[in-house]
Design a protein around this motif. Structure first.
Motif, short mmCIF file in Angstrom:
data_model
loop_
_atom_site.label_atom_id
_atom_site.label_comp_id
_atom_site.label_asym_id
_atom_site.label_seq_id
_atom_site.Cartn_x
_atom_site.Cartn_y
_atom_site.Cartn_z
N GLU A 29 7.45 3.84 -9.79
CA GLU A 29 6.78 2.25 -10.43
C GLU A 29 6.45 1.16 -9.46
N TRP A 30 6.77 1.87 -8.33
CA TRP A 30 6.22 1.02 -7.01
C TRP A 30 5.23 1.54 -6.14
N ILE A 31 4.88 2.89 -7.04
CA ILE A 31 3.65 3.25 -5.85
C ILE A 31 2.51 2.36 -6.47
N THR A 32 1.72 1.95 -5.88
CA THR A 32 0.35 1.12 -5.72
C THR A 32 -0.83 1.76 -5.56
N HIS A 33 -1.04 2.97 -5.01
CA HIS A 33 -2.58 3.85 -4.30
C HIS A 33 -2.11 5.14 -5.06
N LEU A 34 -3.04 5.97 -5.47
CA LEU A 34 -3.70 6.67 -5.23
C LEU A 34 -4.77 7.60 -4.92
N ILE A 35 -4.94 9.34 -4.86
CA ILE A 35 -5.59 9.83 -4.15
C ILE A 35 -5.32 11.47 -4.95
N PRO A 53 10.57 3.07 6.61
CA PRO A 53 8.67 3.19 7.68
C PRO A 53 7.83 3.25 5.83
N ARG A 54 6.26 3.59 6.12
CA ARG A 54 5.93 3.56 5.37
C ARG A 54 5.72 5.06 4.75
N LEU A 55 5.88 4.62 3.44
CA LEU A 55 5.71 6.06 2.59
C LEU A 55 4.16 6.59 1.91
N VAL A 56 4.12 7.66 2.18
CA VAL A 56 3.47 8.07 1.25
C VAL A 56 3.72 9.24 0.78
N LEU A 57 2.98 9.70 -0.68
CA LEU A 57 4.06 10.95 -1.17
C LEU A 57 3.54 11.76 -2.06
N SER A 58 3.45 13.12 -3.02
CA SER A 58 2.11 13.51 -2.92
C SER A 58 3.07 14.29 -4.40
N ALA A 59 2.70 14.45 -5.09
CA ALA A 59 3.40 14.89 -7.01
C ALA A 59 2.39 15.51 -7.48
N ARG A 60 2.89 16.45 -8.74
CA ARG A 60 1.94 16.86 -9.64
C ARG A 60 1.18 16.64 -11.09
N PRO A 61 0.20 16.30 -11.36
CA PRO A 61 -0.36 15.10 -12.79
C PRO A 61 0.70 15.23 -13.28
N GLN A 62 1.54 16.07 -13.48
CA GLN A 62 2.68 15.89 -14.99
C GLN A 62 3.54 15.23 -14.31
N ASP A 63 4.34 14.94 -13.24
CA ASP A 63 5.21 13.93 -12.82
C ASP A 63 5.38 12.80 -12.77
N HIS A 71 1.11 -1.06 0.03
CA HIS A 71 0.09 0.25 -0.01
C HIS A 71 0.68 1.65 -0.01
N ASN A 72 1.54 1.77 -1.12
CA ASN A 72 2.05 2.63 -1.74
C ASN A 72 1.31 4.25 -2.19
N TRP A 73 1.47 4.43 -1.24
CA TRP A 73 -0.21 5.89 -1.80
C TRP A 73 0.58 7.46 -2.78
N CYS A 74 0.73 7.99 -3.23
CA CYS A 74 0.26 9.13 -3.76
C CYS A 74 -0.30 10.29 -4.46
N VAL A 75 -0.12 10.91 -3.09
CA VAL A 75 -1.77 12.17 -3.43
C VAL A 75 -0.69 12.97 -4.64
#
Length: 647
Positions: free
Chosen positions: A255-261, A241-251, A50-54
């Motif tokens: 590959e290892w990100i599994t879930h998105l908000i 630790p467990r990671l939660v990233l954020s990114a812009r739409p164009q970023d 469960h590797n999240w990116c906002v």
């Protein structure tokens, strides 16, 4: 039956709505509900990753959501947000509090110095970064990483050292983040990219349960990005630790990100779930709008979704033998040799003691061997300056803007004059105030030092001031320019966006909102306007567009070259703006542009000349070249600049 501790969520939110201020308070500014009825869980352990990116465009609330996850902002009802796993026996005592267990690493200018926790003193002026180390608060990187940044530390009580940083852990983290050779340097000497890696290292050394990384790849050079992503992946795979990233739409997404908000522009959730499900839904939405079957949601603009879902590639590596036919190790022959030189560096070498941070090379020329950096910038030229983090790009900017004390002792001329008296020249030496009046500058350093108490109007008017807090000297024409810029960029600057249809287009908001109250993206837009609105001889844009989404960045770069005369239509085509009286024009042939960026899309399309600095202390010289078109339109040009070769 009670759930096992390792199956209890670390963060649990059930139908929670969040507010910046109490919903019943009389707030000075609008206080809309954020992320209404949000339900979210971050598991402590699971059978699948469960590797999240906002992800979301500017002003959508990416940073705000990360703050919600760490326990900030008011929650309604208060019981909707909890941290169940932290109450179990699996968590050490020092991490029972969410403020310790959930670490946030952001790269905006609100971080209070390098640490973001006030642990490292921030200087009151730019040039302090480059002075000799002589203050008690000039802590080394090693002291910063170990937390030894208190002048009078309290004695630890028994049991408080369970989070002590071991030598093995320190060695592993600094090696992984390529910081080993910097441990003895004062943290103020680190480049922007080095400082960002240091913040991540500091957070990892706290051994948190959750690490929130707010746009971690922003401002990092391509080689560093391709090295940092695998490191983060290894942490994610171990959930430590467990990671939660954020990114812009164009970023590009790792590959290892599994879930998105995916966030809408009104600080609400647009879509949430597995990466495949979210991306598939967004693509169907874009296709439906483009074919006319769906009505575009104004909070989910299609133009921000064009590139969403790109994968961060690790298939590029520095070429061992860059194409010498396209690049040179000495200065370019100018297109217009009659144009006045505005910047002249002839053999510049910057060193701190035994450490050379710029110009540590020798170049063979027809006139013989030359040491250091030779570089001339003339009126009308549009330069891009590139290179790995720590290669000296920020140092060059400090020399240009005369913030660096060594400017006085180096062979540098600005506007044809030296900083020191030249016997027999008939010219007085160039003063700091002369330079400030003729160079417009936007950079992370300016962002860090810009007073948060200035109004939005005050930030832009500061272009006509001698210092950050000095009173600007504006005439009627300058005030008209400020008003024109505020109206032009109201959708990007004004919290809540542009005025609604039928609403009077007042600029009162520019005098009401403080610089520190607006989003990171809006702050960057304001600083960009400040850098170019006065039409200075030299415009220096150092990572000026990082943190903006595509649409905001494109609007800024078009404004840079065309001013108010051109704009984008609904199809993102450049058209005449229809402005009757153009008060702000784009760059002229009397001006020079110097742009520093790590992402090709953040390089204005007008840039043609380029310089790429080598990795520090390799002995390799800077490389120069000339582009045959905009960088963003051709990956080949980007590879040429960096000396990349596909592997």
């Amino acid at each position: 039956m009670r759930p096992l501790p390792n199956r209890v969520p670390i963060i649990r939110i059930v139908n929670g709505t969040f507010y910046r201020h109490h919903p019943n308070s009389a707030a000075a500014h609008p206080n809309p509900p954020l992320f209404s009825d949000l339900t979210f869980e971050l598991p402590s352990a699971s059978s699948s990753p469960h590797n999240w990116c906002v992800v979301g465009p500017s002003l959508s609330g990416k940073t705000t959501l990360l703050q919600v996850l760490r326990g900030r902002l008011l929650c309604d009802p208060p019981t909707a947000r909890s941290f169940p796993y932290l109450a179990t026996d699996a968590v050490p005592t020092r991490l029972k509090a969410p403020s310790r267990a959930v670490q946030y690493v952001g790269f905006d200018a609100e971080q209070g110095g390098l640490g973001g926790d006030g642990s490292v003193t921030t200087s009151a002026y730019l040039s302090a970064r480059y002075e000799s180390r002589r203050e008690l608060t000039d802590f080394s990187l090693k002291q910063y990483l170990l937390g030894d940044t208190e002048l009078n530390p309290l004695q630890k009580l028994p049991g408080e050292d369970d989070g002590a940083i071991t030598t093995h852990l320190l060695d592993r983290v600094v090696k992984d983040l390529r910081l080993s050779h910097l441990l003895n340097l004062p943290v103020t000497f680190l480049s922007n990219g080095q400082g960002r890696r240091a913040r991540i290292a500091r957070a990892l050394l706290q051994k948190p349960e959750v690490l929130l990384l707010d746009e971690p790849f922003m401002g990092l050079d391509p080689p560093t990005v391709t090295g940092l992503s695998p490191l983060l992946q290894s942490l994610a795979e171990k959930a430590s630790p467990r990671l939660v990233l954020s990114a812009r739409p164009q970023d590009p997404l790792p590959e290892w990100i599994t879930h998105l908000i995916y966030l809408r522009t009104d600080c609400q959730i647009g879509s949430m779930g597995s990466k495949e499900e979210v991306l598939d839904g967004l693509k169907k939405y874009v296709t439906g709008v483009q074919k006319g079957g769906l009505t575009e949601d104004e909070t989910l603009p299609v133009d921000t979704l064009t590139d969403v879902g790109r994968v961060l590639s690790s298939s590029l590596a520095p070429s061992e033998s860059p194409d010498s036919s396209k690049a040179s190790s000495h200065e370019l022959t100018p297109v217009n040799s009659q144009a006045e030189p505005l910047v002249q560096m002839e053999g510049c070498k910057v060193r701190y003691g035994d450490k050379v941070v710029l110009g540590n090379w020798t170049v063979e020329t027809p006139e013989g061997n030359k040491e250091g950096l030779d570089w001339t910038v003339r009126r009308g030229e549009r330069w891009g300056v590139f290179g790995p983090n720590g290669s000296g790009k920020t140092t060059i900017v400090s020399l240009l803007c005369s913030d660096h004390p060594q400017t006085y002792s180096l062979p540098i001329k600005l506007f044809g004059r030296s900083r020191l008296p030249e016997p027999g020249s008939g010219h007085r030496p160039l003063t700091f105030w002369d330079i400030q009046a003729r160079i417009g500058h936007s950079s992370p350093e300016v962002h860090q030092h810009m007073p948060r108490s200035l109004t939005m109007r005050g930030v832009i008017e500061n272009a006509w001031a001698s210092t950050f807090r000095a009173k600007p000297s504006l005439d009627a024409a300058a005030r008209d320019k400020v008003d024109a810029a505020l109206r032009w960029f109201a959708p990007e600057l004004r919290p809540g966006g542009a005025p609604a249809d039928g609403e009077e287009e007042s600029l009162a908001w520019a005098d009401e909102y403080m610089f520190g109250e607006i989003s990171f993206s809006a702050q960057r837009v304001a600083l960009f306007i400040r850098s170019m609105i006065k039409s200075p001889d030299v415009v220096v844009l150092d990572e000026a567009f990082s943190g903006m989404d595509d649409a905001v960045r494109d609007k800024c770069t078009l404004f840079l070259t065309e001013g108010e005369s051109k704009t984008y239509d609904d199809r993102h085509q450049i058209v005449d703006s229809g402005v009757e009286t153009v008060r702000i024009t784009g760059l002229t042939d009397r001006q020079a542009l110097i742009c520093i960026a790590h992402v090709k899309e953040e390089v204005p399309g007008c840039v043609r000349e380029w310089m790429c600095l080598p990795e520090a202390n390799t002995g390799a010289p800077a490389r120069f070249g000339r582009l045959d078109g905009p960088l963003a339109e051709d990956e080949r040009r980007w590879h040429e600049v960096w000396g990349f070769a596909a592997t």
